[in-house]
Design an enzyme around this catalytic site. Sequence first.
Site, PDB file in Angstrom:
ATOM      1  CD  GLU A 163      -4.422  -2.345   7.042  1.00 29.32           C
ATOM      2  OE1 GLU A 163      -3.975  -1.190   7.078  1.00 29.32           O
ATOM      3  OE2 GLU A 163      -5.621  -2.628   7.279  1.00 29.32           O
ATOM      4  NE  ARG A 193      -9.294  -2.675   3.810  1.00 32.69           N
ATOM      5  CZ  ARG A 193      -8.348  -2.929   4.733  1.00 32.69           C
ATOM      6  NH1 ARG A 193      -7.917  -4.163   4.916  1.00 32.69           N
ATOM      7  NH2 ARG A 193      -7.861  -1.961   5.470  1.00 32.69           N
ATOM      8  CD1 TRP A 234      -8.091  12.107  10.172  1.00 29.70           C
ATOM      9  CD2 TRP A 234      -8.598  10.002  10.751  1.00 29.70           C
ATOM     10  NE1 TRP A 234      -6.921  11.476  10.426  1.00 29.70           N
ATOM     11  CE2 TRP A 234      -7.192  10.155  10.779  1.00 29.70           C
ATOM     12  CE3 TRP A 234      -9.130   8.762  11.055  1.00 29.70           C
ATOM     13  CZ2 TRP A 234      -6.323   9.122  11.114  1.00 29.70           C
ATOM     14  CZ3 TRP A 234      -8.268   7.739  11.390  1.00 29.70           C
ATOM     15  CH2 TRP A 234      -6.883   7.923  11.413  1.00 29.70           C
ATOM     16  CD  GLU A 263     -10.570   0.975   7.752  1.00 25.25           C
ATOM     17  OE1 GLU A 263     -10.276   1.830   8.603  1.00 25.25           O
ATOM     18  OE2 GLU A 263      -9.772   0.594   6.877  1.00 25.25           O
ATOM     19  CG  ASP A 298      -7.083   3.810   3.335  1.00 24.78           C
ATOM     20  OD1 ASP A 298      -8.184   4.223   2.943  1.00 24.78           O
ATOM     21  OD2 ASP A 298      -6.877   3.437   4.503  1.00 24.78           O
ATOM     22  NE  ARG A 328      -1.972   2.081   3.425  1.00 23.15           N
ATOM     23  CZ  ARG A 328      -2.477   2.557   4.573  1.00 23.15           C
ATOM     24  NH1 ARG A 328      -3.704   2.257   4.928  1.00 23.15           N
ATOM     25  NH2 ARG A 328      -1.746   3.313   5.359  1.00 23.15           N
ATOM     26  CD  GLU A 378      -8.259   0.381   3.131  1.00 20.77           C
ATOM     27  OE1 GLU A 378      -8.620   0.377   4.330  1.00 20.77           O
ATOM     28  OE2 GLU A 378      -7.097   0.179   2.777  1.00 20.77           O
ATOM     29  CE1 TYR A 425      -5.302   6.547   8.031  1.00 21.57           C
ATOM     30  CE2 TYR A 425      -4.989   5.916   5.740  1.00 21.57           C
ATOM     31  CZ  TYR A 425      -5.192   5.571   7.049  1.00 21.57           C
ATOM     32  OH  TYR A 425      -5.250   4.252   7.397  1.00 21.57           O
ATOM     33  CG  HIS A 469      -8.745   6.922   6.082  1.00 26.86           C
ATOM     34  ND1 HIS A 469      -9.111   7.540   7.248  1.00 26.86           N
ATOM     35  CD2 HIS A 469      -8.377   5.667   6.436  1.00 26.86           C
ATOM     36  CE1 HIS A 469      -8.971   6.707   8.266  1.00 26.86           C
ATOM     37  NE2 HIS A 469      -8.523   5.558   7.795  1.00 26.86           N
TER      38      HIS A 469
END
Length: 405
Positions: A341, A285, A405, A264, A212, A147, A238, A159, A214
């Site tokens: 991950e 995820r 975030w 996630e 990612d 990643r 992601e 991030y 995010h």
Amino acid sequence: MKIKDIKVFVCCPGRNFVTVKIITDDGLYGIGDATLNGRELAVVAYLEEHVIPCLIGRDAHQIEDIWQYLYKGAYWQNGAVSIAAIAAIDVALWDIKGKVANLPVYQLLGGKSRRAVTVYAHVNGETIEEVLKGLEVAIKEGYKVVRLQCTIPGTEGTYGTLGDKKNYYELQGNRPLPPEHGWSTLKYLNFIPELFKRAREKFGYDIELCHDVHSRLTPIETVQLGKMLEPYRLKFLEDAVTYENTDGYKVIRNQTSIPLALGEKFNTIWDAKPLIENQIIDFVRTAVTHGGGLTPLKKLADFALLYHVRMAPHGAPDLSPVCFMAHMHLDLWAPNFGVQEFVGFGTPELNEIFSYDAKLKDGEIYIEDSPGLGVDFNEEAAKKYPYKRSYLPVTRLEDGTLWSW
């Protein structure tokens, strides 16, 4: 075999972790992870005030019934706090069952589908050149999936690029609390494609790359990003958009071929259901700790298999080695496993508290065939590292608007 006692431990060997220990009347015990980053003590209160009193004296072998009891038996069923508590109980019971059977948990799930678990490394940097150097190191270490995250010029605290401040405690001393980061979608979209262009030019296409977002973009902004990244053939993008409105992912799916990973923050299989059955995402995820334990995650994997969706469990450093080992067993079994991950085996302080036998070789993790999960918890060592209040950051746009975030 009855549940005799359940203990809850909170410790901070660099990050806060909530660990559950279930002890049976014949002396066996199992370990579970109940960590919920930034809301740890809320889970502790839920366990101690509402869950544990209901479980003393119950048959530790009745994993499915206990899971249903804790979920269906509470009128207020869903939510990250309650699900993390249920997950810890569930995983600890699987650990006990494996010890009773003298088998590793993956055998109880159905046995191995592969020799080892392929993991992806995190490579971050303040500049593209720094990221490319890190990618070169990761490739030499044998990683097959990486990643990439990079600081966006002109944006502080991007991030995934906080480096030594990744545990966030260094950010807690300055007000406001939680700490705040800035964000510019325009600067991000103008910059990130160049990172992957340079990575492919230097290292080719044999290494698989992920990124990612995010949840920082809108669906149409993700379409723009996806089209720009399509030539660089990412394994997945992601968390491009917040998941609450799943129709947003239909917009993305219909306009770009970039593979999508999400989940996630999912608490239950029902969060993922429409995305999976409509084949809108490619990787789910959901983590064992945040998805209710091994019992529902096995069901999630079985359901995803029907729709060509693969498992790629969240593996951030705020999930303890107990969750990591639970993932190893899930990943070894799941026929539709994609990638795991991985952020490393932790600090000396962390490994003083949690002991587990896992080895990394050429981007794959191998575990020993220990009964249960193959992880243990040192209560005395944990006392050396008391809880510290900590918050994940929040993000604001350049004009001060609160953002994801």
